[in-house]
Scaffold this motif. Structure first.
Motif, PDB file in Angstrom:
ATOM      1  N   PHE A 585       0.930  -1.272  -0.057  1.00 36.45           N
ATOM      2  CA  PHE A 585       0.106   0.013  -0.029  1.00 36.45           C
ATOM      3  C   PHE A 585       0.859   1.186   0.025  1.00 36.45           C
ATOM      4  O   PHE A 585       0.692   1.899  -0.964  1.00 36.45           O
ATOM      5  CB  PHE A 585      -1.019  -0.131   1.308  1.00 36.45           C
ATOM      6  CG  PHE A 585      -1.822   1.328   1.084  1.00 36.45           C
ATOM      7  CD1 PHE A 585      -3.027   1.283   0.381  1.00 36.45           C
ATOM      8  CD2 PHE A 585      -1.567   2.155   2.128  1.00 36.45           C
ATOM      9  CE1 PHE A 585      -3.664   2.432   0.566  1.00 36.45           C
ATOM     10  CE2 PHE A 585      -2.375   3.516   2.315  1.00 36.45           C
ATOM     11  CZ  PHE A 585      -3.536   3.455   1.387  1.00 36.45           C
ATOM     12  N   MET A 586       1.730   1.365   0.862  1.00 37.91           N
ATOM     13  CA  MET A 586       2.433   2.759   0.987  1.00 37.91           C
ATOM     14  C   MET A 586       3.565   2.881  -0.317  1.00 37.91           C
ATOM     15  O   MET A 586       3.698   3.836  -0.504  1.00 37.91           O
ATOM     16  CB  MET A 586       3.085   2.899   2.261  1.00 37.91           C
ATOM     17  CG  MET A 586       2.274   3.213   3.701  1.00 37.91           C
ATOM     18  SD  MET A 586       1.441   4.696   3.249  1.00 37.91           S
ATOM     19  CE  MET A 586       2.563   6.026   3.094  1.00 37.91           C
ATOM     20  N   PRO A 587       4.129   1.650  -0.722  1.00 34.92           N
ATOM     21  CA  PRO A 587       4.824   1.855  -1.723  1.00 34.92           C
ATOM     22  C   PRO A 587       4.067   2.362  -3.062  1.00 34.92           C
ATOM     23  O   PRO A 587       4.426   3.294  -3.697  1.00 34.92           O
ATOM     24  CB  PRO A 587       5.424   0.506  -2.023  1.00 34.92           C
ATOM     25  CG  PRO A 587       5.410  -0.174  -0.623  1.00 34.92           C
ATOM     26  CD  PRO A 587       4.167   0.356   0.073  1.00 34.92           C
ATOM     27  N   THR A 588       2.839   1.800  -2.965  1.00 37.77           N
ATOM     28  CA  THR A 588       2.009   2.215  -4.077  1.00 37.77           C
ATOM     29  C   THR A 588       1.635   3.694  -4.067  1.00 37.77           C
ATOM     30  O   THR A 588       1.468   4.506  -4.946  1.00 37.77           O
ATOM     31  CB  THR A 588       0.643   1.334  -4.159  1.00 37.77           C
ATOM     32  OG1 THR A 588       0.962   0.084  -4.121  1.00 37.77           O
ATOM     33  CG2 THR A 588      -0.091   1.821  -5.073  1.00 37.77           C
ATOM     34  N   ILE A 589       1.188   4.141  -2.731  1.00 34.40           N
ATOM     35  CA  ILE A 589       1.073   5.561  -2.695  1.00 34.40           C
ATOM     36  C   ILE A 589       2.403   6.606  -3.185  1.00 34.40           C
ATOM     37  O   ILE A 589       2.226   7.568  -3.607  1.00 34.40           O
ATOM     38  CB  ILE A 589       0.657   5.993  -1.009  1.00 34.40           C
ATOM     39  CG1 ILE A 589      -0.465   5.136  -0.828  1.00 34.40           C
ATOM     40  CG2 ILE A 589       0.772   7.489  -0.972  1.00 34.40           C
ATOM     41  CD1 ILE A 589      -1.517   5.832  -1.217  1.00 34.40           C
ATOM     42  N   LEU A 590       3.463   6.077  -2.547  1.00 33.65           N
ATOM     43  CA  LEU A 590       4.729   7.026  -3.001  1.00 33.65           C
ATOM     44  C   LEU A 590       4.973   6.834  -4.383  1.00 33.65           C
ATOM     45  O   LEU A 590       5.268   7.838  -5.478  1.00 33.65           O
ATOM     46  CB  LEU A 590       5.970   6.222  -2.385  1.00 33.65           C
ATOM     47  CG  LEU A 590       6.108   6.430  -0.773  1.00 33.65           C
ATOM     48  CD1 LEU A 590       7.419   5.767  -0.304  1.00 33.65           C
ATOM     49  CD2 LEU A 590       6.005   7.959  -0.464  1.00 33.65           C
ATOM     50  N   TYR A 591       4.625   5.621  -4.920  1.00 33.11           N
ATOM     51  CA  TYR A 591       4.789   5.346  -6.543  1.00 33.11           C
ATOM     52  C   TYR A 591       3.863   6.492  -7.214  1.00 33.11           C
ATOM     53  O   TYR A 591       4.429   7.135  -8.080  1.00 33.11           O
ATOM     54  CB  TYR A 591       4.542   4.161  -7.000  1.00 33.11           C
ATOM     55  CG  TYR A 591       4.744   3.620  -8.390  1.00 33.11           C
ATOM     56  CD1 TYR A 591       5.831   3.220  -8.723  1.00 33.11           C
ATOM     57  CD2 TYR A 591       3.706   4.072  -9.411  1.00 33.11           C
ATOM     58  CE1 TYR A 591       6.268   2.841 -10.129  1.00 33.11           C
ATOM     59  CE2 TYR A 591       3.994   3.702 -10.826  1.00 33.11           C
ATOM     60  CZ  TYR A 591       5.197   3.068 -11.253  1.00 33.11           C
ATOM     61  OH  TYR A 591       5.194   2.720 -12.367  1.00 33.11           O
ATOM     62  N   ASN A 592       2.456   6.433  -6.973  1.00 35.66           N
ATOM     63  CA  ASN A 592       1.594   7.631  -7.557  1.00 35.66           C
ATOM     64  C   ASN A 592       2.261   8.928  -7.443  1.00 35.66           C
ATOM     65  O   ASN A 592       1.445   9.759  -8.210  1.00 35.66           O
ATOM     66  CB  ASN A 592       0.075   6.953  -7.297  1.00 35.66           C
ATOM     67  CG  ASN A 592      -0.474   5.953  -7.956  1.00 35.66           C
ATOM     68  OD1 ASN A 592      -0.702   6.182  -9.053  1.00 35.66           O
ATOM     69  ND2 ASN A 592      -0.245   4.860  -7.185  1.00 35.66           N
ATOM     70  N   PHE A 605      10.924  -0.038   1.430  1.00 36.82           N
ATOM     71  CA  PHE A 605       9.487   0.037   1.719  1.00 36.82           C
ATOM     72  C   PHE A 605       8.625  -1.125   1.258  1.00 36.82           C
ATOM     73  O   PHE A 605       7.401  -1.281   1.592  1.00 36.82           O
ATOM     74  CB  PHE A 605       8.940   1.354   0.958  1.00 36.82           C
ATOM     75  CG  PHE A 605       9.557   2.727   1.374  1.00 36.82           C
ATOM     76  CD1 PHE A 605       9.557   3.148   2.813  1.00 36.82           C
ATOM     77  CD2 PHE A 605      10.301   3.351   0.405  1.00 36.82           C
ATOM     78  CE1 PHE A 605      10.384   4.325   3.106  1.00 36.82           C
ATOM     79  CE2 PHE A 605      10.883   4.614   0.720  1.00 36.82           C
ATOM     80  CZ  PHE A 605      10.983   5.127   2.140  1.00 36.82           C
ATOM     81  N   GLY A 606       8.943  -1.645   0.240  1.00 35.11           N
ATOM     82  CA  GLY A 606       8.578  -2.962  -0.289  1.00 35.11           C
ATOM     83  C   GLY A 606       8.086  -2.537  -1.704  1.00 35.11           C
ATOM     84  O   GLY A 606       8.610  -1.579  -2.318  1.00 35.11           O
ATOM     85  N   THR A 607       7.185  -3.520  -2.382  1.00 31.05           N
ATOM     86  CA  THR A 607       6.959  -3.225  -3.621  1.00 31.05           C
ATOM     87  C   THR A 607       5.528  -2.660  -3.928  1.00 31.05           C
ATOM     88  O   THR A 607       4.498  -3.031  -3.166  1.00 31.05           O
ATOM     89  CB  THR A 607       6.823  -4.737  -4.393  1.00 31.05           C
ATOM     90  OG1 THR A 607       6.029  -5.589  -3.742  1.00 31.05           O
ATOM     91  CG2 THR A 607       7.948  -5.324  -4.371  1.00 31.05           C
ATOM     92  N   PRO A 608       5.549  -1.744  -4.991  1.00 35.57           N
ATOM     93  CA  PRO A 608       4.184  -1.267  -5.337  1.00 35.57           C
ATOM     94  C   PRO A 608       3.474  -2.423  -6.087  1.00 35.57           C
ATOM     95  O   PRO A 608       3.959  -3.392  -6.501  1.00 35.57           O
ATOM     96  CB  PRO A 608       4.425  -0.157  -6.379  1.00 35.57           C
ATOM     97  CG  PRO A 608       5.706  -0.429  -6.767  1.00 35.57           C
ATOM     98  CD  PRO A 608       6.548  -1.249  -5.909  1.00 35.57           C
ATOM     99  N   ILE A 609       2.037  -2.359  -6.151  1.00 37.24           N
ATOM    100  CA  ILE A 609       1.288  -3.263  -6.800  1.00 37.24           C
ATOM    101  C   ILE A 609       1.480  -3.298  -8.369  1.00 37.24           C
ATOM    102  O   ILE A 609       1.103  -4.527  -8.970  1.00 37.24           O
ATOM    103  CB  ILE A 609      -0.489  -2.912  -6.661  1.00 37.24           C
ATOM    104  CG1 ILE A 609      -0.569  -1.502  -7.285  1.00 37.24           C
ATOM    105  CG2 ILE A 609      -0.665  -2.783  -5.050  1.00 37.24           C
ATOM    106  CD1 ILE A 609      -2.207  -1.184  -7.475  1.00 37.24           C
ATOM    107  N   TYR A 610       2.187  -2.693  -8.980  1.00 36.19           N
ATOM    108  CA  TYR A 610       2.299  -2.586 -10.365  1.00 36.19           C
ATOM    109  C   TYR A 610       3.497  -3.673 -10.749  1.00 36.19           C
ATOM    110  O   TYR A 610       3.844  -3.775 -11.693  1.00 36.19           O
ATOM    111  CB  TYR A 610       2.683  -1.395 -11.095  1.00 36.19           C
ATOM    112  CG  TYR A 610       1.729  -0.337 -10.536  1.00 36.19           C
ATOM    113  CD1 TYR A 610       0.361  -0.194 -10.961  1.00 36.19           C
ATOM    114  CD2 TYR A 610       2.137   0.768  -9.623  1.00 36.19           C
ATOM    115  CE1 TYR A 610      -0.460   0.630 -10.587  1.00 36.19           C
ATOM    116  CE2 TYR A 610       1.046   1.566  -9.257  1.00 36.19           C
ATOM    117  CZ  TYR A 610      -0.210   1.686  -9.667  1.00 36.19           C
ATOM    118  OH  TYR A 610      -1.051   2.507  -9.313  1.00 36.19           O
TER     119      TYR A 610
END
Length: 656
Positions: A585-592, A605-610
């Motif tokens: 979740f938070m990697p996805t927030i940072l990615y966007n 942080f981990g991996t984004p959903i993409y």
């Protein structure tokens, strides 16, 4: 005949008293505490025509006076608390007058009732030590249910409660004293033969509940509301029932055979139980963290709740307890319902990390999981703030559950429970902890019937008179009117509504109603011209718990997740079965937000959903709350595989 006359006399006094109370409810807002004084004088005028006492002895008269004063002023205090709880910003003078006035109102009726009580109990020829035994029994059982069990729950989970132990005691002790007083009053008025039977029941319950609490609640699941199925461990349940039956039979048989010596045994049992429970409580208090005794907490205000930035928004709209099982049902039966979400991607192969709101949301917004040796929370949110984002969270009833990120949340304020802005709902705290006590005391075969659920502990503890977010679905919908801010700061906003949380009569219709709120949100953003430069996430904190007859496995691990990225434009909503995980979740927030820096951040942080594609296998772990820790289920497929793993009981246990 004498007893009948005394009872009728007492009833007449009680009638006057009840009428006075009823009247005071209507006139107290007009005349304040003085109304109670006036009603007290009225009661005196009415009661003076009733023969109040016949003074048989000076000692009994003085004893009656003492008990009357204690009773009247105690009830006056209860009354003051009740009326002031219903009014806001009452002055100290009003409180004092209410207290004295209500006590005066109760004084004469209380005197008559107390005197009548002493007259009645002396009419019975009861053994003198029986009064002491009854009192010890009620104190022991009352202490167990109102102090010991609630304290054990509190000190076992101090981080789960936003109030101090002193507030818990203030909620429970008055109820305990009142319960003991009323029960003792009734017990001593009953004929001795009935009182003795009740005393045997009290002894049996005291021993049985303590044994249940100490030895038979192991591995029973959540004591804070998770559904327990005794059929999962029938052997333990049958032993439990056998122990209860043997105990009751033994207590009754012992009374019949050793009737003359039974009181000594009773006193010994009561003193022993009290000693063990008080020793346990003292140990818990000594070992408890200092935060357990602090009234300092944090709360989210409603400042700028529906204000957006003209320069960019990341909106996280959390609909509680929406499970993908029902989303799939809506897709199968009414696919056109999602037409207004044409720019979104719906992920139907999700897995949250934890099964309840507090733990799941804390993990979502901090990225931290139990067992992690390090975290990068500060770096994550510092990037967001440096990029020019305001961070506003609007959780239910202002309840905040993210202690690690308080410094970064703009609408988070430090408060003290019981100050001028906030009041504590002692009545609801007390009633819910009583349910918790009953849950712990139930034999295992009765725990299925418990109505306790985890949501109870999220909405009753704190009432802020000036700041309440809209948590109920309809309230949020009716008040959701977005506007644009004057300042250029971007916004990272979290909203949380009740959604389809248990109890819910119709999950599909409730979910569709909540998604309609999401549709209206999209429409308003388009009208304001900020839809394209907004990232919108509509999700749930966890899936459905196992309270539903249609959902036979307790996963709560497959929640709704759909996202519309910045400047995203599609003809139709996409459905993806990529294996996403709430650690993403938070990697996805940072990615966007454009703040994710490749492989280096994947390490932090981990991996984004993409990073995951349709049909891909991925090992994920779902943490199911259990007594003292978590059942950790590991699987690689979709929720059908999670269902199989859960039903087969393939888990490892992780202590908290």
């Amino acid at each position: 005949m004498k007893i009948v006359k005394m009872i009728l006399s007492g009833l007449s006094v009680i009638s006057v008293f009840l009428i006075s109370i009823a009247i005071s409810v209507f006139i107290s807002p007009l005349f304040g505490g003085f109304s109670f004084v006036l009603l007290g004088l009225t009661s005196f005028v009415l009661i003076k025509y009733i023969k109040i006492v016949e003074i048989e002895s000076r000692f009994r008269f003085l004893l009656t006076i003492v008990v009357t004063v204690i009773l009247a002023f105690s009830l006056g205090l209860f009354s003051k608390e009740y009326f002031n709880a219903k009014l806001s910003n009452v002055s100290y003078v009003y409180e004092l007058i209410s207290y004295i006035g209500f006590s005066f109102l109760l004084l004469i009726p209380a005197f008559k009732i107390v005197h009548l009580y002493f007259s009645l109990i002396l009419a019975y020829k009861r053994k003198k030590n029986s009064y002491l035994v009854y009192l010890f029994g009620l104190v022991t059982l009352g202490y167990m249910f109102f102090i010991q069990f609630p304290s054990d729950v509190f000190f076992s989970n101090p981080d789960e409660f936003i109030f101090s132990y002193q507030i818990l005691l203030r909620s429970e002790v008055p109820v305990l004293l009142l319960a003991i007083a009323v029960a003792y009053f009734v017990l001593t008025l009953l004929p001795p033969c009935i009182s003795e039977v009740i005393n045997r029941i009290v002894v049996s319950l005291s021993i049985g509940c303590y044994v249940q609490y100490m030895f038979f609640n192991k591995g029973m699941g959540l004591v804070d509301g998770g559904t327990y199925r005794w059929t999962d461990n029938k052997a333990l349940a049958y032993i439990d029932i056998a122990v209860w039956l043997c105990l009751i039979i033994t207590m009754l048989a012992g009374y019949i055979k050793f009737k003359k010596k039974i009181y000594k045994f009773d006193i010994f049992i009561y003193v022993l139980l009290l000693f063990m429970m008080i020793s346990s409580l003292i140990t818990n208090i000594i070992n408890a963290p200092k935060e357990a005794f602090s009234n300092k907490t944090y709360q989210f205000t409603t400042d700028d709740e529906f204000v957006l930035s003209p320069n960019g928004n990341v909106i996280v709209f959390i609909i509680d307890e929406v499970d993908n099982m029902y989303i799939d049902e809506i897709l199968d039966n009414d696919k056109e319902f999602f037409d207004d979400f044409n720019d979104f991607t719906l992920y139907d192969n999700t897995c949250c990390v934890y099964d309840f709101t507090a733990t799941s949301k804390n993990q979502l917004f901090t990225g931290y999981c139990f067992g992690d040796t390090e975290n990068h929370i500060d770096e994550c949110y510092q990037r967001i703030k440096d990029e020019g984002y305001m961070v506003n969270f609007y959780s239910f009833q202002g309840y905040s559950e993210f202690p690690d990120i308080y410094p970064y949340i703009d609408n988070c304020k430090e408060i003290y429970l019981g100050d001028n802005d906030c009041r504590v709902d002692y009545q609801n705290i007390s009633s819910d902890f009583i349910y918790m006590s009953l849950y712990q005391a139930y034999p295992n075969v009765l725990k299925d019937s418990s109505k306790v659920n985890s949501l109870v502990f999220n909405h009753i503890f704190l009432v802020d008179k000036k700041s309440e977010s809209y948590f109920e679905n309809e309230d949020f919908f009716n008040h959701m009117h977005f506007s644009l801010a004057d300042n250029p700061e971007k916004r990272f906003i979290e909203y949380h509504i009740r959604g389809a949380h248990f109890p819910c009569d119709n999950h599909v219709e409730t979910i569709k109603y909540c998604l309609s709120i999401g549709k209206e949100m999209v429409a308003q953003l388009k009208e304001l011209g900020v839809y394209d430069n907004s990232c919108i996430i509509i999700m749930s904190d966890h899936g459905l718990h196992d309270q539903s007859e249609y959902y036979t496995f307790p996963t709560a691990g497959t929640p709704l997740f759909m996202i519309k990225e910045f400047e995203k434009s599609d003809i139709n909503m996409k459905v993806s079965n990529a294996p996403i995980y709430y650690k993403d979740f938070m990697p996805t927030i940072l990615y966007n937000m454009g703040l994710f820096e490749g492989n280096e951040d994947r390490e932090k942080f981990g991996t984004p959903i993409y990073d995951y594609n349709d049909g891909e296998k991925r090992s994920r772990k779902w943490y199911d709350s259990d007594s003292g820790g978590y059942r950790v289920y590991t699987y690689e497929g979709d929720y059908e595989e999670l269902k199989r793993v859960v039903n087969e009981g393939n888990y490892t246990f992780m202590e908290r």
